[in-house]
Design an enzyme around this catalytic site. Structure first.
Site: not given
Ligand code: IPM
Ligand code: MN
Length: 351
Positions: A140, A185, A217, A241, A245
């Site tokens: 990032y 990884k 993975d 990240d 999710d």
């Molecule tokens: C999160 C989001 C952010 C990230 C984006 C919006 C930049 O996906 O907070 O997980 O990747 O950190």
């Molecule tokens: Mn995210």
């Protein structure tokens, strides 16, 4: 207690869920006798529209003066073609606040087991995972460029950056079930090899923590096959990240996952779900992730444990009673964003 909170509703459903979290904070103030004052700050797409930039210096400074920051979401396809994207404000805020440790807890509430896409044989053993994501380094923030015939991004981590996030991973494990999974990884990446070496050195300081190492993975597969095997996961920015999710899906909805981003100064609290432009403005977004982020603020930034527990109890009650938005509703009958906020606010005030 008297605290100043910078509030950035941001874009998309941030505008709907954050006001519910603020109502719940006010209810906590009334019940427990605290005064929270809010400093509303514009950032992200809304700021691009107003000022032509995702975050003005003046607004950044206002955020840096607060005791804690509550943020909805930044971004949306509307600004995809702007020279500076709304997300830039988020990266700038994280870096300026120095919040390198991002805690993302994922809990499967028993009454929501059938909302999870996983079979009941898998979910019946329970899911309670804390993802500790490194937040101010890696891809990032690495050097990147688009060249004449391609593009590149770079991932680099210093020993100091890795050790401080590993420390948060070990300490979190000590407060929970004392299991830590280091995700990397290391069969390919040098940064990952360094993470592994430093983690195995730190292991000696925490004999009570059982540590294992998974390639990312494999970790993503184990998360859906055996989510119960995880307690704390510690990992670098990009892997964290992606995996957070996935944990959102495992527990039924990303709309349930709050987060706390911590460093040496003020903390930043935000739901993990993002701006969700497809459902924005419809009063159907799940406010629970935002509300639980406010609870994390009370606990981590202000040390208000009982107050945070009152919010969590109210959230649990709304889930148990089925006063929930449609992403986690078990039948056709669901509540709106505001109705869920009403219920949780009222519960915090009265019980
Ligand atoms: C999160 C989001 C952010 C990230 C984006 C919006 C930049 O996906 O907070 O997980 O990747 O950190
Ligand atoms: Mn995210």
């Amino acid at each position: 207690m008297n605290k100043r909170i910078a509030v950035i509703c941001g874009d998309g459903i941030g505008q709907e869920v954050i006001p519910q979290a603020v109502r719940v904070l006010d209810a906590v103030g009334v019940r427990f006798g605290h005064v929270f004052t809010y400093e509303y700050v514009t950032a992200g797409g809304a700021s691009i529209d107003l000022y032509g930039t995702p975050l003005t210096e003046e607004n950044l400074n206002r955020v840096l003066e607060a005791d804690a920051v509550l943020l909805g979401a930044l971004g949306g396809d509307k600004w995809d073609h702007c020279p500076e994207r709304p997300e830039k404000a988020l990266l700038l805020l994280r870096k300026s606040l120095g919040v390198y440790a991002n805690l993302r807890p994922a809990v499967l509430y028993p009454t929501l087991a059938d909302i999870s896409p996983l079979r009941s044989e898998i979910t019946e053993r329970g899911v309670d995972i804390m993802v500790v994501r490194e937040l101010t380094g890696g891809l990032y923030y690495g050097q990147r460029a688009t060249t004449a015939d391609g593009a590149y991004d770079t991932m680099s981590y210093s020993v100091r950056e890795i050790n401080r996030i590993l420390r948060v991973g070990f300490e979190s494990a000590m407060l929970r079930r004392r299991r830590l999974t280091v995700v990397d990884k290391a069969n390919i990446l040098d940064t990952s090899k360094l993470w592994r070496r430093l983690a195995s050195e730190m292991e000696r300081e925490y004999p009570a923590v059982s540590v294992d190492y998974l390639y990312v993975d494999n970790a993503s597969m184990q998360l859906v096959l055996h989510p119960d095997r995880f307690d704390v996961i510690v990992t670098e920015n990009t892997f964290g990240d992606i995996l957070s999710d996935e944990t959102g899906a495992v527990v039924g909805s990303l709309g349930m996952i709050p987060s706390a981003s911590l460093g040496d100064g003020a903390g930043l609290y935000e739901p993990v779900h993002g701006s969700a432009p497809d459902i924005a403005g419809k009063n159907i977004a799940n406010p629970i992730a935002a509300i639980l982020s406010a609870a994390m603020m009370l606990e981590y930034s202000f040390g208000l444990k009982e107050e945070a527990a009152a919010i969590r109890a109210a959230v649990e009650e709304s889930i148990r009673r089925g006063v929930v938005t449609r992403d986690i509703a078990r039948d056709a009958c669901s509540a709106t964003t505001r109705e869920v906020g009403d219920y949780i606010t009222r519960f915090v005030e009265v019980y």
